[in-house]
Every structure is written in C-alpha cells, then in structure tokens.
Scaffold this active site. Sequence first.
Site, PDB file in Angstrom:
ATOM      1  CD  GLU A  79      -2.237   2.414  -3.360  1.00 17.62           C
ATOM      2  OE1 GLU A  79      -3.359   2.921  -3.571  1.00 17.62           O
ATOM      3  OE2 GLU A  79      -1.717   2.416  -2.226  1.00 17.62           O
ATOM      4  CG  ASP A 133      -1.854   1.125   1.316  1.00 15.94           C
ATOM      5  OD1 ASP A 133      -2.828   1.123   0.539  1.00 15.94           O
ATOM      6  OD2 ASP A 133      -1.628   2.033   2.145  1.00 15.94           O
TER       7      ASP A 133
END
Length: 480
Positions: free
Chosen positions: A266, A216
């Site tokens: 990400e 993330d």
Amino acid sequence: MNRILSGLACFCIVACTSTKTAPTVDRMTHDPNFTNTETILHVWSWNFPTIAENMKQIADAGFTMIQTSPVNACFSPEGGNIKILDEKEGNWYHYYQPTDWTIGNNIVGTEQQMKEMLDSAKKYDVRVLVDVLPNHTAFNIDLVTDEFYKAVGGRDKMFHTHGLEGIQDYNDRVQCTHQGVGGLPDVNTENPLFQKYYMEFVNRLVNMGVRGFRYDTAKHIGVHSDPVDTEAGVKENDFWDVATGRKEVLGVSLAIPYDSLFVYGEVLQDRNVPEEEYAGYFGQTASTYGHVLREVLAKGSAKDHDLLSWYHRAAPEYLTTWVESHDTYCNANESASLTDDQIRTGWVFLTARQNGTPLFYSRPMNSTRDNFFGDNLLGARGNDEFFHPEVVAVNKFRQSMKGQVEDVRISEDGEVVVVGRGDKGAAVINFATEDNAVQIPVSLPNGEYMDQVYGTTFTVEGGILNGKAKAVTTYILIGE
C-alpha cells in the site's frame, strides 16, 4: 507484486537459514504484450469459517485470489470486535492495531480455523493473500504483549526514536518513515530482533499455505534512499531486503522463493514517494487511478478524464488496481456513496483491461447508500455483488483473453466505453444513468455477438460495433 508461477514450489517446513538472493524483477518497464489474468476478492472483515463456507462460490465467480483482513493478534477491547463501526461494540480498524505477531484474533478466528480455510482454498485452487502491517502497533502500547516486547529487545527497542509522535507532513520522508501514521506508534522495522520475530510469523503463514501479502502502510517503511534513524542505532533501511527474501536476519529468511508469492504494498501516491525503489521489491497500489475512475463513475462519463493512463511510474502489469478499497469506503466514506451498479460498471471496465491486478472490495451485507455498514457485523459475509453475473462474466473474460492486447475506445460524450481485446472479445460499459446507443470501432470480425449475461445482441459491420446499452450496465462479447 510478482507474476505468479503456474506451479508452486515445495516449501520448507521450518524457516530456511541460508541467505537467498531474490531474482531482480524490472517492475518499471512495461511489456506491451503482457496480459494479467488474476483477480482478487477482498473478503474484508469476513472470518475464516465464513470464507471457507463461501470458497466454492468465490472460485465459481472467477476470482483467483482472496485477500483476508489482518490475522495477527490485535486490540480486542472487552465487548468489542463485534460490530464494524459502533462506539461500544467495536470498530473495523481494531485489527489494524497489532499487539503481537501471532496467528489468530477474535475477529477473523483461530489458527486452526485459518488452517481449515486454507484447506478449502487449496481445494478450489484459490490463492490466499494476508494483509500484514509491520509498520506499527496498537495505539495503546501497554496492550502490546510482553512476549512481543521481549522478542524485540524491550520496549525501548520497539519504536523509532520519534515513533510515538504523529506525522504532521506526509510529504516529509523523515516523518513519513519514522513517525506514526494517524498517530499509530511507528515500529523500528530496522531492528534485527523485530525483523526476525516478524519473519518467523510470515514463515508460519507460508508454511500453512498462504501465498501472498498485502503490506499495509508500506510507504511508511523506508527504502535505502530514505533517512536512517541513527539515534535508534539503525545502520541501513533493510526491512524490505529481509521481507522479500534478499537477506537473512539472525539466521532466519523467507521460507519459500519470493517469486512464488504475490506481494504488493500500500504505497498511496503523493509527493516525494520513491515509487521506483519500492518497485524494486513489490507491486504497488494504483491509488490515483482509482480516484480518477471513481470521478468518472460519479459523473457518469469519462469525458475530460484520461482513463488510459495508469497515473503511475511503475509498469501497469505490476500494479494492484481497484475501483474502491476498504479505506476509500470506510475512511470518510469517499466511495461509499457510489451505488453497487456504479461500482460494478467500474469493476467490469477495470477487469476487462489488459493490465493491473484488480481487487474487488466486498461491501458489508445489506449495505445501502444511506446505511454504509448494513448489518454492521464483523466476521459476516459481504453482500451479493461479488457473484453478480456481470462480475462473474468479466472475471472469466479476463482469464480467457490471455495474450490479447487491449484497445480501449470511448464515445464522444464519454458515457460508453468499449474495451476490445484483440479480435477475440470486447467489454461494453455504459457509465451513464440512461440508456445509450453504441456505435464504436472494434477489432472484432463482422457478425452478431450475444452478450454473455443478458443475451443482448450486438453487431459488428465494417469494424463498427452497434447496439444498445442499458443504463449503468455492462456486456461481455466473445468471438468464436
């Protein structure tokens, strides 16, 4: 992201202490003959027992990997973490607020339940990826555990010098890598004590059987060309060297060979993002491509859109692709207005293609275009779309087309697309909300072809595919 070995190497039971040099992978140069075959089901907000109960159906649907929500200790308000979005009973982003790097939380379940889920995944030959988020902690830093603070050398060692300030300019790499994403406190990921503590968590997961990670907010953790937080005593931006097994930290390094893991970051595309450097460590998200595809779906036509370009500097075989993600669905509901039928046509197109590793986001059970969160329950299974016959057919088509180069053809009005795969198969996609005649060149031999889902017959004569496609429907054709 690494191409996955056909067999998994045996792994260490304890963290290895020798320094490893990970093999260099060129993720910037495209091999035109390479074909990706994997698919990921994002079991978003499902808890471990729910995932385990549905593992056979996931495997039967042709998914080769699943991606869980974060499994670490997280913000857990009293009476919360029940609903996906509710002022009193919880919010989906609570598990994106780490309070410690321990396994288990009250959304996904306990460490023991995770072990049982991993046993089920192994039984059905499904690889498990975990969403990890070392970049930040919970908004309320008083909720971070004393054990976590102690492990990193104290509260003053946890964050970057300006880590409690929010980013104002996401194209400024100093702010992007040293300040808080959406106000979340930015962790000093270059602190060796933090790196050691985090890698011990990662090693516990891989020793349990986890075989990949989604990082993330990866673009908010610096690479070597990024500014160094010298005020915090940082000498180099080496988090990714440690996380990918190139470097040990305080006697701890990645417990298994990095090339046996599927890892992607990400790295949402924008200006000034060092995509080439990130490609040196892992695969990246094709976020711009997803945006273009959603525009096509909303319009019902690919006319005036380039669906062949991947809009990324990295090679497409190292990109993780999606029609939508949990962020595009939940954050401002960018993709939530698209119907399940539209999402499915996008999935078939994306998955039929030669490259990228597509991720299917599992929308909440009973969600509608008027009620995006449906039953609104964290931990529950998503809706039935992940095993819709069209989804299953294209997942299996993708695996059977290994070695077959793509040939994408689009009708003049952009409403019908045919993804040919050598002379072995083709996927027909009608993006439009009305029926369409199909008359598009293909490489399939002359003859009749019956669709794998509906039994619809298409014919090929003189290199032209002929037939009729119903509105917002897809067809899978496979030669003998």
